[in-house]
Write an enzyme that holds these catalytic residues in place. Structure first.
Site, PDB file in Angstrom:
ATOM      1  CE  LYS A  11       0.773   1.525   4.411  1.00 63.32           C
ATOM      2  NZ  LYS A  11       1.518   2.709   4.732  1.00 63.32           N
ATOM      3  N   PRO A  94       9.556  -3.886  -0.895  1.00 65.30           N
ATOM      4  CG  PRO A  94      10.275  -1.880  -1.855  1.00 65.30           C
ATOM      5  CD  PRO A  94       9.143  -2.874  -1.890  1.00 65.30           C
ATOM      6  CB  ALA A  96      11.961  -1.586   7.210  1.00 65.66           C
ATOM      7  CG  MET A  99       5.943   0.721   0.408  1.00 68.42           C
ATOM      8  SD  MET A  99       6.951   0.191  -0.972  1.00 68.42           S
ATOM      9  CE  MET A  99       5.695  -0.149  -2.192  1.00 68.42           C
ATOM     10  CG  ASP A 136      -0.707  -0.217   8.520  1.00 72.13           C
ATOM     11  OD1 ASP A 136      -1.536   0.625   8.917  1.00 72.13           O
ATOM     12  OD2 ASP A 136       0.448   0.077   8.164  1.00 72.13           O
TER      13      ASP A 136
HETATM   14  P1  ATP Z   1       4.352  -0.233   7.730  1.00 76.82           P
HETATM   15  O1  ATP Z   1       4.106   0.475   6.445  1.00 76.82           O
HETATM   16  O2  ATP Z   1       3.150  -1.046   8.197  1.00 76.82           O
HETATM   17  O3  ATP Z   1       4.960   0.638   8.793  1.00 76.82           O
HETATM   18  P2  ATP Z   1       6.815  -1.239   6.752  1.00 76.82           P
HETATM   19  O4  ATP Z   1       6.635  -1.402   5.275  1.00 76.82           O
HETATM   20  O5  ATP Z   1       7.478   0.044   7.189  1.00 76.82           O
HETATM   21  O6  ATP Z   1       5.423  -1.376   7.441  1.00 76.82           O
HETATM   22  P3  ATP Z   1       7.667  -3.960   7.040  1.00 76.82           P
HETATM   23  O7  ATP Z   1       8.225  -4.270   5.690  1.00 76.82           O
HETATM   24  O8  ATP Z   1       6.342  -4.503   7.386  1.00 76.82           O
HETATM   25  O9  ATP Z   1       7.686  -2.392   7.315  1.00 76.82           O
HETATM   26  O10 ATP Z   1       8.792  -4.448   8.075  1.00 76.82           O
HETATM   27  C1  ATP Z   1       8.899  -3.956   9.366  1.00 76.82           C
HETATM   28  C2  ATP Z   1       9.663  -4.965  10.223  1.00 76.82           C
HETATM   29  O11 ATP Z   1       8.841  -6.116  10.403  1.00 76.82           O
HETATM   30  C3  ATP Z   1      10.961  -5.434   9.581  1.00 76.82           C
HETATM   31  O12 ATP Z   1      12.022  -5.040  10.393  1.00 76.82           O
HETATM   32  C4  ATP Z   1      10.856  -6.953   9.518  1.00 76.82           C
HETATM   33  O13 ATP Z   1      11.972  -7.637  10.040  1.00 76.82           O
HETATM   34  C5  ATP Z   1       9.606  -7.307  10.323  1.00 76.82           C
HETATM   35  N1  ATP Z   1       8.806  -8.354   9.632  1.00 76.82           N
HETATM   36  C6  ATP Z   1       8.240  -9.406  10.213  1.00 76.82           C
HETATM   37  N2  ATP Z   1       7.598 -10.162   9.309  1.00 76.82           N
HETATM   38  C7  ATP Z   1       7.763  -9.586   8.118  1.00 76.82           C
HETATM   39  C8  ATP Z   1       7.337  -9.907   6.798  1.00 76.82           C
HETATM   40  N3  ATP Z   1       6.610 -10.996   6.524  1.00 76.82           N
HETATM   41  N4  ATP Z   1       7.675  -9.049   5.816  1.00 76.82           N
HETATM   42  C9  ATP Z   1       8.378  -7.922   6.098  1.00 76.82           C
HETATM   43  N5  ATP Z   1       8.815  -7.589   7.314  1.00 76.82           N
HETATM   44  C10 ATP Z   1       8.524  -8.413   8.329  1.00 76.82           C
END
Ligand code: ATP
Length: 288
Positions: A11, A94, A96, A99, A136
């Site tokens: 997203k 990507p 963290a 998204m 989310d």
């Molecule tokens: P948001 O937009 O909800 O803040 P994000 O895109 O910033 O999420 P994610 O990619 O969800 O961040 O990753 C955040 C943390 O969650 C990472 O440090 C990762 O190690 C952990 N994590 C646990 N499970 C997963 C997974 N299936 N995919 C990605 N990250 C994961």
């Protein structure tokens, strides 16, 4: 059915405002969520017992720390599922990045277990359950264009956003969500984006109204701390984007283009400039 493969979509936020803070420390938000065509692939296979995870990403845990593990355990416990599950993740979103990559994988596991074990749990019930994994995750079960309030779990579906192309770029830096929210609390005189205006613009299919109101209050913290975010935004505008914004807590930046050729030529240029390690051209997606 013994095996199922689902797409888990990423997203972006067309608007993100922080409206307050609850006694438990959570921030209340008002956000416009939009699913886009970048997705992971989650395959679930029935097993006799337990939860096992494999992934093609060396960066991700394959134990209880993976949100997919927590989603599978939640489904097993809540619905007393007698069997287990083997989960394989192909990671394209990507990590963290702002998204919702982890949240969407967890949502796919919940949807997949529902189908694999013929539970017939309504979507609304899965969404209510999902908030215990992350704010989310309910939205990632719903998908499409939506207004998210509360801590992100109070959702109102909106009509599809006007058709466009999106250039999405994640610079090679890691931004901690915790850091961003902590520093936002210290920031003063926040410029609150006009979320209601974005909702009206989407309802009126007015792309100019959306473009002129793109706003993310978290940029207040990330842009000064990570100059590459602003450089990327400026570069996308120079390359023809009609609006740009950071998604979630960053550092991913997206640019909105009206036609595919201009998005593709901006993609080629941006790739050469090496400002971002992961770059995609995609479109909004309506159904999950
Ligand atoms: P948001 O937009 O909800 O803040 P994000 O895109 O910033 O999420 P994610 O990619 O969800 O961040 O990753 C955040 C943390 O969650 C990472 O440090 C990762 O190690 C952990 N994590 C646990 N499970 C997963 C997974 N299936 N995919 C990605 N990250 C994961």
């Amino acid at each position: 059915m013994d095996r199922i493969t689902l797409k888990a979509y990423a997203k972006i936020n067309l608007g993100l405002d922080v409206t307050g803070r609850l006694p438990n420390g959570y921030h209340t938000v008002k956000m416009i969520m939009q699913t886009l065509g970048i997705c992971d692939e989650v395959t679930l296979e029935k097993t006799a017992k337990g939860i096992h995870i494999t992934t093609d990403s060396a960066e991700l845990p394959n134990n209880e720390d993976n949100l997919m593990w927590r989603a599978a355990a939640l489904m097993q416990q809540t619905y007393r599922i007698p069997g287990g599950v083997l989960i394989h993740l192909v990671k394209n979103i990507p990590i963290a990045a702002g998204m919702a990559g982890g949240s969407t994988d967890a949502a796919a596991v919940m949807r997949g277990m529902n189908l694999l074990y013929d539970l017939n749990i309504p979507k609304e019930e899965l969404m209510t359950l999902a908030v215990s994994i992350g704010a989310d995750v309910p939205y990632c079960i719903l998908g499409g264009t939506a207004l998210a309030e509360g801590i992100g779990e109070e959702l109102t579906s909106l009509p599809p956003m006007p058709a466009c192309y999106l250039l999405v770029a994640k610079p090679d830096i890691n931004v901690s969500t915790k850091y961003v929210y902590e520093h936002l609390d210290k920031a003063q005189a926040l410029q609150h984006p006009d979320i209601d205006g974005i909702v009206s613009s989407i309802k009126n299919q007015d792309i100019n109204g959306v473009l002129s109101r793109l706003g993310n209050v978290l940029e207040t913290v990330t842009v000064p701390a990570y100059p590459v975010i602003n450089t990327l935004k400026e570069e996308m505008l120079r390359l023809g984007a009609e609006g740009t914004l950071m998604s979630g807590s960053g550092p991913t930046v997206f640019g909105i283009f009206r036609d595919l050729p201009s998005a593709e030529s901006a993609y080629i240029q941006l790739k050469q400039e090496k400002l971002a390690k992961q770059i995609f051209v995609t479109t909004p997606v309506q159904t999950i």
